[in-house]
Design an enzyme around this catalytic site. Structure first.
Site, PDB file in Angstrom:
ATOM      1  N   HIS A  81       0.853  -1.190   0.000  1.00  0.00           N
ATOM      2  CA  HIS A  81       0.000   0.000   0.000  1.00  0.00           C
ATOM      3  C   HIS A  81       0.884   1.232   0.000  1.00  0.00           C
ATOM      4  CE1 HIS A  81      -2.960   2.991   0.944  1.00  0.00           C
ATOM      5  NE2 HIS A  81      -2.388   3.275   2.107  1.00  0.00           N
ATOM      6  N   TYR A  85       0.634  -2.176 -21.535  1.00  0.00           N
ATOM      7  CA  TYR A  85       1.227  -2.774 -20.334  1.00  0.00           C
ATOM      8  C   TYR A  85       0.349  -2.579 -19.109  1.00  0.00           C
ATOM      9  CZ  TYR A  85       5.414  -4.649 -22.362  1.00  0.00           C
ATOM     10  OH  TYR A  85       6.274  -5.426 -23.099  1.00  0.00           O
ATOM     11  N   HIS A 132       0.858   5.797  -0.960  1.00  0.00           N
ATOM     12  CA  HIS A 132       0.060   7.002  -1.202  1.00  0.00           C
ATOM     13  C   HIS A 132       0.540   7.669  -2.489  1.00  0.00           C
ATOM     14  CE1 HIS A 132      -0.963   7.401   3.384  1.00  0.00           C
ATOM     15  NE2 HIS A 132      -1.289   6.231   2.877  1.00  0.00           N
TER      16      HIS A 132
END
Length: 224
Positions: A100, A125, A102
């Protein structure tokens, strides 16, 4: 991958993401689901840790029930990661890592209202390596309802025959998953690069045609 190797890979990937600007300050987290031969359970970066300066010995170690065994206090997102592993493993049993971040351009796109998916099929892609990326409505960081919504989205796309490798938490950032930290990082890189291209465009780019997408499916096994 042994537990020792997993610890080293989490730190290597975290440092790489930090040094290249995919994460900043103490934002972001990385987890690995360990094989049964390594005792099962999870490793995850500690809460409020900077991914650029991780210590392999201080990563949080949790059991299969997400109870902490050792290390610094686990990131609050471990519940979300555990939901992702359970849901994604129904469609890809090799799922072993969740990242994860930001990432700037991904987050920027969610500041524009009305996006059910983060990006159209604008590059080959992106279609081949990432695929659909549903946008999850904003909830505060660590909100328990987010984990349920993400698991439901993974199941919904998987059952429709288009299994996903990423979701986007509105105003927070993407979660991506794959069979190793290196592969998950590559998926994240492709996702953020595509978001950057779209952000730099004067208007929303024309997506690839269905014929072009089908060619990528047939030739490369694209996930779209």
């Amino acid at each position: 991958m042994t537990e020792t190797q997993a610890r080293e890979e989490i730190c290597r990937v975290g440092r790489s993401l930090f040094e290249r600007g995919y994460v900043h300050a103490t934002a972001g987290n990385i987890s690995v689901r360990l094989d049964a031969s390594e005792g099962g359970g999870y490793l995850i970066t500690p809460t409020d840790a900077c991914l650029g300066f991780l210590d392999p010995a201080r990563l949080a170690r949790l059991d299969d029930q997400v109870r902490q065994i050792s290390g610094d206090r686990a990131s609050k997102t471990i519940a979300l990661h555990a939901h992702i592993y359970r849901a994604a493993s129904q469609f890809d049993s090799k799922t072993r890592c969740v990242i994860h971040t930001h990432s700037t351009h991904c987050v920027a796109l969610t500041l524009q209202p009305g996006r059910e998916e983060l990006l159209p099929a604008v590059t080959p892609y992106f279609v081949m390596k990432v695929g659909h990326v549903p946008v999850m409505a904003y909830h505060r960081p660590g909100a328990p309802e987010t984990a349920e919504l993400v698991a439901q989205a993974i199941s919904r796309y998987g059952e429709a025959g288009t299994p996903i490798r990423a979701v986007m938490l509105a105003r927070l950032g993407p979660n991506v998953w794959h069979d190793s930290p290196a592969a998950a990082m590559a998926t994240l890189e492709e996702l953020e690069e595509t978001a950057r291209l779209v952000s730099l465009s004067a208007s929303v780019p024309e997506p690839l045609t269905e014929i072009q997408i089908n060619e990528l499916r047939q030739t490369f096994g694209a996930r779209w």
